[in-house]
Write a protein that holds these residues in place. Structure first.
Motif, PDB file in Angstrom:
ATOM      1  N   ARG A 181      35.897  48.476  54.813  1.00  0.00           N
ATOM      2  CA  ARG A 181      36.231  49.214  56.096  1.00  0.00           C
ATOM      3  C   ARG A 181      36.858  50.402  55.308  1.00  0.00           C
ATOM      4  O   ARG A 181      37.003  50.718  54.190  1.00  0.00           O
ATOM      5  CB  ARG A 181      37.325  48.627  57.010  1.00  0.00           C
ATOM      6  N   PHE A 182      36.875  51.563  56.372  1.00  0.00           N
ATOM      7  CA  PHE A 182      37.651  52.660  55.935  1.00  0.00           C
ATOM      8  C   PHE A 182      39.012  52.720  56.168  1.00  0.00           C
ATOM      9  O   PHE A 182      39.544  52.767  57.547  1.00  0.00           O
ATOM     10  CB  PHE A 182      37.053  54.057  56.960  1.00  0.00           C
ATOM     11  N   ASP A 183      39.773  52.661  54.973  1.00  0.00           N
ATOM     12  CA  ASP A 183      41.358  52.686  55.350  1.00  0.00           C
ATOM     13  C   ASP A 183      41.720  54.098  54.976  1.00  0.00           C
ATOM     14  O   ASP A 183      41.008  54.991  55.051  1.00  0.00           O
ATOM     15  CB  ASP A 183      41.886  51.613  54.295  1.00  0.00           C
ATOM     16  N   LYS A 184      43.178  54.202  55.064  1.00  0.00           N
ATOM     17  CA  LYS A 184      43.821  55.594  54.772  1.00  0.00           C
ATOM     18  C   LYS A 184      43.515  56.084  53.450  1.00  0.00           C
ATOM     19  O   LYS A 184      43.150  57.536  53.223  1.00  0.00           O
ATOM     20  CB  LYS A 184      45.291  55.302  54.701  1.00  0.00           C
ATOM     21  N   ASN A 185      42.913  55.539  52.661  1.00  0.00           N
ATOM     22  CA  ASN A 185      42.396  56.120  51.038  1.00  0.00           C
ATOM     23  C   ASN A 185      40.952  56.568  51.175  1.00  0.00           C
ATOM     24  O   ASN A 185      40.757  57.418  50.401  1.00  0.00           O
ATOM     25  CB  ASN A 185      42.376  55.136  50.074  1.00  0.00           C
ATOM     26  N   ASN A 231      29.920  49.526  58.086  1.00  0.00           N
ATOM     27  CA  ASN A 231      30.195  49.741  56.702  1.00  0.00           C
ATOM     28  C   ASN A 231      30.479  48.240  56.161  1.00  0.00           C
ATOM     29  O   ASN A 231      30.119  47.849  55.188  1.00  0.00           O
ATOM     30  CB  ASN A 231      31.179  50.583  56.245  1.00  0.00           C
ATOM     31  N   SER A 232      31.316  47.519  57.025  1.00  0.00           N
ATOM     32  CA  SER A 232      31.943  45.996  56.540  1.00  0.00           C
ATOM     33  C   SER A 232      30.490  45.327  56.583  1.00  0.00           C
ATOM     34  O   SER A 232      30.435  44.352  55.572  1.00  0.00           O
ATOM     35  CB  SER A 232      32.722  45.676  57.527  1.00  0.00           C
ATOM     36  N   ILE A 233      29.656  45.298  57.365  1.00  0.00           N
ATOM     37  CA  ILE A 233      28.353  44.679  57.459  1.00  0.00           C
ATOM     38  C   ILE A 233      27.771  44.894  56.256  1.00  0.00           C
ATOM     39  O   ILE A 233      26.902  43.954  55.711  1.00  0.00           O
ATOM     40  CB  ILE A 233      27.759  44.752  58.825  1.00  0.00           C
ATOM     41  N   LEU A 234      27.399  46.257  55.808  1.00  0.00           N
ATOM     42  CA  LEU A 234      26.544  46.529  54.994  1.00  0.00           C
ATOM     43  C   LEU A 234      26.907  46.519  53.579  1.00  0.00           C
ATOM     44  O   LEU A 234      26.159  46.086  52.507  1.00  0.00           O
ATOM     45  CB  LEU A 234      25.954  48.233  55.190  1.00  0.00           C
ATOM     46  N   VAL A 235      28.490  46.669  53.336  1.00  0.00           N
ATOM     47  CA  VAL A 235      28.842  46.721  51.856  1.00  0.00           C
ATOM     48  C   VAL A 235      30.188  46.220  51.802  1.00  0.00           C
ATOM     49  O   VAL A 235      30.870  46.225  50.948  1.00  0.00           O
ATOM     50  CB  VAL A 235      29.081  48.338  51.229  1.00  0.00           C
TER      51      VAL A 235
END
Length: 494
Positions: free
Chosen positions: A190-194, A183-187
């Motif tokens: 990253r996926f955090d707690k929120n 996800n970081s590479i694409l947009v």
């Protein structure tokens, strides 16, 4: 009398025509006009218990290159490395076209790279590969990103520990780790707690869709699915739309702002794939290839392939390591020696020195072998493959699931044995989980880096113990792709 004669003549013509077609293809079970080998395939799926064992049975009976008829369409499967390399690498340009999977065409509208051909596919693949290279995929900058994400997930594990032990559902740990990287590479996020709650909800729905997606869904015309399997069709379309909306939400937002002049991309400061794609639109305008719909579909396809294959391999791998703790201990001993008793992280630069870890990962990938049935390529002209004539119009593939359990290549293929690659280094190149030729997975470099760094650094940081049962039994033996065993595991801090 005339009617009987007419029907007999039609049947005779069909049988003769089928015989003529069969004679111009590699061997296989006796096929019938119109329905081909569907009765035999269904019978052996039932009697052997899985897609892979059915393919392996046909390989043993008819050789490493064999033909099955999916109705009126000849499907040629190649189950040995040498023939696959000769066909798809040495003659790569001849086999660049994939068969157009009807349901994918309906979902993607002839965009993306998964099931398109021609100029659009070439342009999308070339652009993605160049963008990934520019972003440092497979290099130091990407290594740092992978380690940072692993650090963040390990911090969560350590925070949840009781007396240094954390018990967790492994799929969630690896989904979040790998999902955040891609996800970081694409947009760029990253996926955090929120955001992890929404991600895990979508991921769970996507897993459910994969679980009932079968090889038959790839073959049926869309009108047949809409007419006779309406609920199935609607579920697949809904899942596709929901997943696209989730993974491409950031890209759509940026695109809208760019069109209204609120977002401008600095070509000297490209942060992710979305920015690179939008910069192309910003500079040259939209065309048939570079437009918002293409961007959304590319993000979806790159996200799914980057997420699913790596996560499944990691889960399958740790399941194998828990079943074979001696392999885990031997790999850890090698890593401790390489990293001065774990005083530093394992790096991609260490690869030439970690012969056993490399062998362990190769054996994990061979056993995981994600796709039960590989995507088919189109044979455009009569040619010889492995000494057999293959007529034009046949669909051809390197059937990796059968290749990876071919006992003439891998002795005792059901055995989990990393030592086989130490005894014979040439076997490493015969494990080809990312495919071969021009349609090989374009995220291969990233996936290899992730597997090496995640397996290696987790073994340096934790001991692992099973929590509950272990199994290597196929979870969904009739599906299009393998699904990982539901594994709970204890992380024990070293």
């Amino acid at each position: 009398m005339f009617f009987i004669l007419f029907i007999s003549s039609i049947l005779t013509w069909l049988v003769v025509r089928q015989y003529q077609k069969v004679s111009r293809l590699p061997p296989g079970p006796v096929s019938l006009p119109l329905i081909g080998n569907l009765p035999q395939i269904l019978y052996y799926l039932w009697s052997t218990g899985s897609v892979v064992s059915t393919l392996d049975l046909f390989r043993k009976r008819y050789g490493n290159i064999f033909t099955l008829w999916g109705g009126p369409i000849p499907l040629v499967s190649i189950a040995d490395y040498e023939t696959a390399h000769e066909v798809f690498v040495k003659n790569a340009n001849k086999y660049a076209d994939k068969t157009n999977v009807p349901i994918f065409r309906e979902m993607r509208n002839d965009k993306g790279v998964a099931s398109t051909n021609g100029d659009h596919w070439q342009e999308m693949r070339r652009f993605a590969l160049q963008t990934f290279r520019n972003m440092g995929v497979g290099k130091d900058v990407m290594e740092q990103n992978i380690i940072e994400e692993l650090d963040a997930r390990c911090a969560d594990i350590d925070k949840a520990a009781t007396n240094g032990v954390t018990t967790t559902q492994v799929s969630e740990f690896f989904d979040l780790t790998v999902g955040s990287i891609i996800n970081s590479i694409l947009v760029g996020k990253r996926f955090d707690k929120n955001s992890k709650g929404e991600f895990l909800k979508i991921k769970n729905a996507l897993d459910n869709a994969f679980e009932f997606f079968t090889p038959m869904d790839m073959m049926l015309p869309v009108w047949v699915m809409k007419t006779f399997f309406k609920n199935r069709y609607n579920s697949l379309i809904t899942m596709n739309d929901e997943t696209t909306g989730f993974v491409a939400k950031e890209a759509e937002s940026r695109y809208t702002k760019m069109k209204s002049g609120q977002y401008y991309i600095d070509e000297n400061n490209i942060q992710d794939y979305t920015d690179a794609f939008l910069l192309k639109i910003q500079k040259d305008g939209e065309d048939k290839d570079f437009n918002i719909e293409s961007l959304k579909i590319m993000i979806l396809e790159l996200w799914i392939t980057g997420q699913e294959t790596t996560t499944t391999t990691l889960i399958s791998g740790f399941n194998q390591l828990l079943l074979h703790p001696e392999v885990m201990e031997k790999a850890r001993a090698e890593l401790m020696k390489i990293t001065e008793n774990g005083s530093r992280d394992l790096s991609l630069a260490d690869r030439p020195k970690t012969l056993y870890l490399n062998a362990m990962i190769a054996e994990i990938q061979r056993h995981a072998s994600i796709l039960n049935v590989n995507f088919w390529r189109i044979n455009h002209e009569p040619t010889y493959m492995g000494g057999h004539m293959v007529d034009s119009g046949a669909f051809v593939t390197a059937q990796l699931s059968a290749l990876h359990i071919n006992e003439t290549v891998f002795e005792e293929p059901q055995k989990f044995d990393p030592e086989r690659y130490i005894r014979d280094e040439s076997l490493l190149q015969k494990v080809i989980p990312f495919g071969v030729g021009k349609r090989a997975c374009l995220g291969e470099s990233l996936a290899r880096s992730e597997l090496y760094l995640i397996f290696g650094n987790l073994l340096l940081r934790y001991n692992f113990k099973p929590y509950g049962k272990l199994s290597t039994t196929e979870v969904l033996p009739y599906s299009f792709a393998k699904r990982p065993f539901k594994l709970e595991m204890q992380f024990v801090k070293i």
